[in-house]
Structure formats: C-alpha cells, structure tokens
Design a protein around this motif. Structure first.
Motif, PDB file in Angstrom:
ATOM      1  N   GLY A   1      49.207  13.019  76.610  1.00  0.00           N
ATOM      2  CA  GLY A   1      48.594  12.571  77.652  1.00  0.00           C
ATOM      3  C   GLY A   1      49.196  12.991  79.033  1.00  0.00           C
ATOM      4  O   GLY A   1      48.828  12.845  80.182  1.00  0.00           O
ATOM      5  N   LYS A   2      50.339  13.924  79.042  1.00  0.00           N
ATOM      6  CA  LYS A   2      51.032  14.313  79.957  1.00  0.00           C
ATOM      7  C   LYS A   2      51.285  15.862  80.138  1.00  0.00           C
ATOM      8  O   LYS A   2      51.337  16.565  81.098  1.00  0.00           O
ATOM      9  CB  LYS A   2      52.817  13.868  79.982  1.00  0.00           C
ATOM     10  CG  LYS A   2      52.518  12.218  80.089  1.00  0.00           C
ATOM     11  CD  LYS A   2      54.038  12.055  80.254  1.00  0.00           C
ATOM     12  CE  LYS A   2      54.200  10.457  80.286  1.00  0.00           C
ATOM     13  NZ  LYS A   2      55.693  10.011  80.512  1.00  0.00           N
ATOM     14  N   ASN A   3      51.006  16.385  78.974  1.00  0.00           N
ATOM     15  CA  ASN A   3      50.884  18.163  78.782  1.00  0.00           C
ATOM     16  C   ASN A   3      50.025  18.701  78.082  1.00  0.00           C
ATOM     17  O   ASN A   3      49.407  18.156  77.021  1.00  0.00           O
ATOM     18  CB  ASN A   3      52.408  18.529  78.296  1.00  0.00           C
ATOM     19  CG  ASN A   3      53.435  17.820  79.195  1.00  0.00           C
ATOM     20  OD1 ASN A   3      53.604  18.216  80.663  1.00  0.00           O
ATOM     21  ND2 ASN A   3      54.042  16.877  78.662  1.00  0.00           N
ATOM     22  N   ILE A   4      49.833  19.885  78.434  1.00  0.00           N
ATOM     23  CA  ILE A   4      48.867  21.078  77.589  1.00  0.00           C
ATOM     24  C   ILE A   4      49.700  22.118  77.305  1.00  0.00           C
ATOM     25  O   ILE A   4      49.965  22.606  78.507  1.00  0.00           O
ATOM     26  CB  ILE A   4      47.624  21.012  78.296  1.00  0.00           C
ATOM     27  CG1 ILE A   4      46.797  19.901  78.396  1.00  0.00           C
ATOM     28  CG2 ILE A   4      46.655  22.032  77.398  1.00  0.00           C
ATOM     29  CD1 ILE A   4      45.480  19.854  79.514  1.00  0.00           C
ATOM     30  N   GLU A   5      49.879  22.783  76.385  1.00  0.00           N
ATOM     31  CA  GLU A   5      50.302  24.006  76.016  1.00  0.00           C
ATOM     32  C   GLU A   5      49.058  24.714  75.296  1.00  0.00           C
ATOM     33  O   GLU A   5      48.553  24.323  74.449  1.00  0.00           O
ATOM     34  CB  GLU A   5      51.552  23.832  75.047  1.00  0.00           C
ATOM     35  CG  GLU A   5      52.873  23.375  75.827  1.00  0.00           C
ATOM     36  CD  GLU A   5      53.921  23.582  74.998  1.00  0.00           C
ATOM     37  OE1 GLU A   5      53.912  24.257  73.992  1.00  0.00           O
ATOM     38  OE2 GLU A   5      54.652  22.864  75.154  1.00  0.00           O
ATOM     39  N   ALA A   6      48.817  25.978  75.746  1.00  0.00           N
ATOM     40  CA  ALA A   6      47.924  26.796  75.371  1.00  0.00           C
ATOM     41  C   ALA A   6      48.251  28.308  75.332  1.00  0.00           C
ATOM     42  O   ALA A   6      49.166  28.616  75.977  1.00  0.00           O
ATOM     43  CB  ALA A   6      46.593  26.482  75.862  1.00  0.00           C
ATOM     44  N   THR A   7      47.883  29.182  74.383  1.00  0.00           N
ATOM     45  CA  THR A   7      48.104  30.611  74.391  1.00  0.00           C
ATOM     46  C   THR A   7      46.607  31.097  74.785  1.00  0.00           C
ATOM     47  O   THR A   7      45.852  30.277  74.844  1.00  0.00           O
ATOM     48  CB  THR A   7      48.205  31.154  72.824  1.00  0.00           C
ATOM     49  OG1 THR A   7      46.986  30.709  71.919  1.00  0.00           O
ATOM     50  CG2 THR A   7      49.779  30.617  72.190  1.00  0.00           C
ATOM     51  N   PHE A   8      46.947  32.330  75.375  1.00  0.00           N
ATOM     52  CA  PHE A   8      45.421  32.887  76.101  1.00  0.00           C
ATOM     53  C   PHE A   8      45.750  34.286  75.624  1.00  0.00           C
ATOM     54  O   PHE A   8      46.817  35.094  75.656  1.00  0.00           O
ATOM     55  CB  PHE A   8      45.509  32.570  77.662  1.00  0.00           C
ATOM     56  CG  PHE A   8      46.468  33.260  78.434  1.00  0.00           C
ATOM     57  CD1 PHE A   8      46.363  34.415  78.870  1.00  0.00           C
ATOM     58  CD2 PHE A   8      47.560  32.439  78.565  1.00  0.00           C
ATOM     59  CE1 PHE A   8      47.259  34.910  79.972  1.00  0.00           C
ATOM     60  CE2 PHE A   8      48.491  32.937  79.429  1.00  0.00           C
ATOM     61  CZ  PHE A   8      48.452  34.265  79.868  1.00  0.00           C
ATOM     62  N   SER A   9      44.510  34.963  75.899  1.00  0.00           N
ATOM     63  CA  SER A   9      44.191  36.499  75.715  1.00  0.00           C
ATOM     64  C   SER A   9      42.840  36.918  76.491  1.00  0.00           C
ATOM     65  O   SER A   9      42.102  36.173  76.637  1.00  0.00           O
ATOM     66  CB  SER A   9      44.346  37.146  74.181  1.00  0.00           C
ATOM     67  OG  SER A   9      43.216  36.306  73.555  1.00  0.00           O
ATOM     68  N   CYS A  10      43.002  38.194  77.036  1.00  0.00           N
ATOM     69  CA  CYS A  10      41.953  38.715  77.828  1.00  0.00           C
ATOM     70  C   CYS A  10      41.776  40.141  77.154  1.00  0.00           C
ATOM     71  O   CYS A  10      42.752  40.890  77.003  1.00  0.00           O
ATOM     72  CB  CYS A  10      42.577  38.826  79.138  1.00  0.00           C
ATOM     73  SG  CYS A  10      41.103  39.437  80.006  1.00  0.00           S
ATOM     74  N   SER A  11      40.727  40.586  76.853  1.00  0.00           N
ATOM     75  CA  SER A  11      40.276  41.570  76.312  1.00  0.00           C
ATOM     76  C   SER A  11      39.034  42.321  76.895  1.00  0.00           C
ATOM     77  O   SER A  11      38.324  41.507  77.420  1.00  0.00           O
ATOM     78  CB  SER A  11      40.075  41.581  74.516  1.00  0.00           C
ATOM     79  OG  SER A  11      40.917  41.189  73.836  1.00  0.00           O
ATOM     80  N   SER A  12      38.895  43.779  76.933  1.00  0.00           N
ATOM     81  CA  SER A  12      37.950  44.206  77.796  1.00  0.00           C
ATOM     82  C   SER A  12      37.197  45.395  76.966  1.00  0.00           C
ATOM     83  O   SER A  12      38.156  46.088  76.095  1.00  0.00           O
ATOM     84  CB  SER A  12      38.244  44.366  78.945  1.00  0.00           C
ATOM     85  OG  SER A  12      38.998  45.573  78.889  1.00  0.00           O
ATOM     86  N   SER A  13      36.357  45.845  77.506  1.00  0.00           N
ATOM     87  CA  SER A  13      35.526  47.101  77.074  1.00  0.00           C
ATOM     88  C   SER A  13      34.625  47.582  78.277  1.00  0.00           C
ATOM     89  O   SER A  13      33.829  46.651  78.661  1.00  0.00           O
ATOM     90  CB  SER A  13      34.783  47.072  75.670  1.00  0.00           C
ATOM     91  OG  SER A  13      34.239  48.393  75.173  1.00  0.00           O
ATOM     92  N   PRO A  14      34.514  48.785  78.362  1.00  0.00           N
ATOM     93  CA  PRO A  14      33.656  49.471  79.304  1.00  0.00           C
ATOM     94  C   PRO A  14      32.032  48.995  78.906  1.00  0.00           C
ATOM     95  O   PRO A  14      31.844  49.509  77.521  1.00  0.00           O
ATOM     96  CB  PRO A  14      33.986  50.782  79.473  1.00  0.00           C
ATOM     97  CG  PRO A  14      35.082  51.081  78.943  1.00  0.00           C
ATOM     98  CD  PRO A  14      35.311  49.992  77.939  1.00  0.00           C
TER      99      PRO A  14
END
Length: 190
Positions: free
Chosen positions: A46-59
């Motif tokens: 109810g007070k906190n959120i923890e998350a991992t994230f990633s960003c990937s790309s390609s032309p």
C-alpha cells in the motif's frame, strides 16, 4: 510508474542501479527506431512499489534484427502526497571542486556534432573534479508539452549530463567521442 500506481499519488521515484549499456542511435533525422520498454513489478504494497525495467531497441530500417538491450535498472516508488522534504539529503563533498562554464560544457558536445538544445540543455551551473560533479538544472520543457509525462525526457537527460562533467573537464582532451557514463550506481530522486 504513474500507470502502475493506478491513480495513487506518487511522493517519490528513485532510480537505482541504472545501467545504460548502449545509447539509442538514430542514423539521421529521417531514421526510425523500434523500442521496447518493459517493467516487471517485484514488490507492491500500500505504500511502495519496486520494479525492474529495461529498454531495448533496433533500427526500423533493419527489419528482423533482434532488439538490443540499451538500459536497465530498478525503480522504487513511494506512494503518498509529495512534500518538499521527501528527497533524501545528499552529503556534498566540496573538496577540490571547481566551477566550469556551462557554455564550454555544451561546446565540447557541439564539437562532437552532438548539439543539445532546449529542452535538453538545462544545466545552469556545474562544479567538478575528476570522478565527481554536481550541478543545478532547470526544466526547459515548459508546460506546453502535450504528453504530460511525470518527468519530461529533456529533464531526465539533463539530470544525467553531470556524469559527463565528472568524466571530463571542457578542454582536457578526454571527451573525444560520446561516452555513456551512467553505468554504475546512479541514484536520483525525481
């Protein structure tokens, strides 16, 4: 994180263990890049959120090419009403720190054909020594931007620019190419 908070007020967002291993590159002004940003909620109460994230790309021009990891990290969100004293205090280490001219700081990037313009040119003051830099930034985005993101990408980029000042002082010859400096232990409260 606003979407994941599901309408709850956000008091503080901390980005930790940010690793930007590869910049997202555009070959020219007409090129396109496919990006995939993913978030995995690790813990939520109810007070906190923890998350991992990633960003990937390609032309986009290279259809069928696999996405390459650009960045990853951890984000911690404290839910509640924001307050002025929410950010953790930071101990300043002013030993042997000298001011550098902001215009000279941006000129070193211009010589590399990487011209910052508003809203990505928000550094107002910079002090540095080798391996350490601090500065004052200003949000150059204004209030007219349509996407209404919690933090404008220009402000976020500007907040990471001090790492370049920690790496190199304008004119010292170390900045002969673009560097991705933010690969260890960035902790920033937004």
């Amino acid at each position: 994180m606003t979407a994941i908070a599901s309408g709850s007020s956000i008091a503080l967002i901390s980005v930790e263990d940010l690793d930007i291993g590869r910049a997202i590159a555009f070959n020219d002004e007409a090129s396109g890049v496919e990006t995939l940003f993913s978030v995995n909620v690790v813990q939520r109460d109810g007070k906190n959120i923890e998350a991992t994230f990633s960003c990937s790309s390609s032309p986009v021009q290279e259809a069928g090419r696999p996405l390459i990891l650009n960045a990853r990290g951890m984000v911690k969100v404290a839910l509640g009403d924001p307050s002025d004293d929410q950010l953790p205090s930071i101990e300043k280490d002013d030993w042997n720190i000298v001011p550098i001219e902001v215009d000279r700081f941006y000129e070193q990037f211009a010589r590399l054909e990487y011209d910052y313009s508003p809203p990505f040119r928000g550094m107002r003051s910079i002090k540095r020594r080798s391996g350490y830099a601090t500065g004052t930034i200003e949000n150059e985005a204004g209030s007219a931007w349509e996407d209404q993101l919690l933090v404008h990408p220009g402000m976020l980029d500007t907040s990471l620019q001090a790492s370049s000042a920690a790496f190199s002082c304008p004119g010292d010859g170390r900045m002969w190419g673009l560097y991705n400096i933010c690969s260890i232990g960035l902790r920033s409260g937004l």
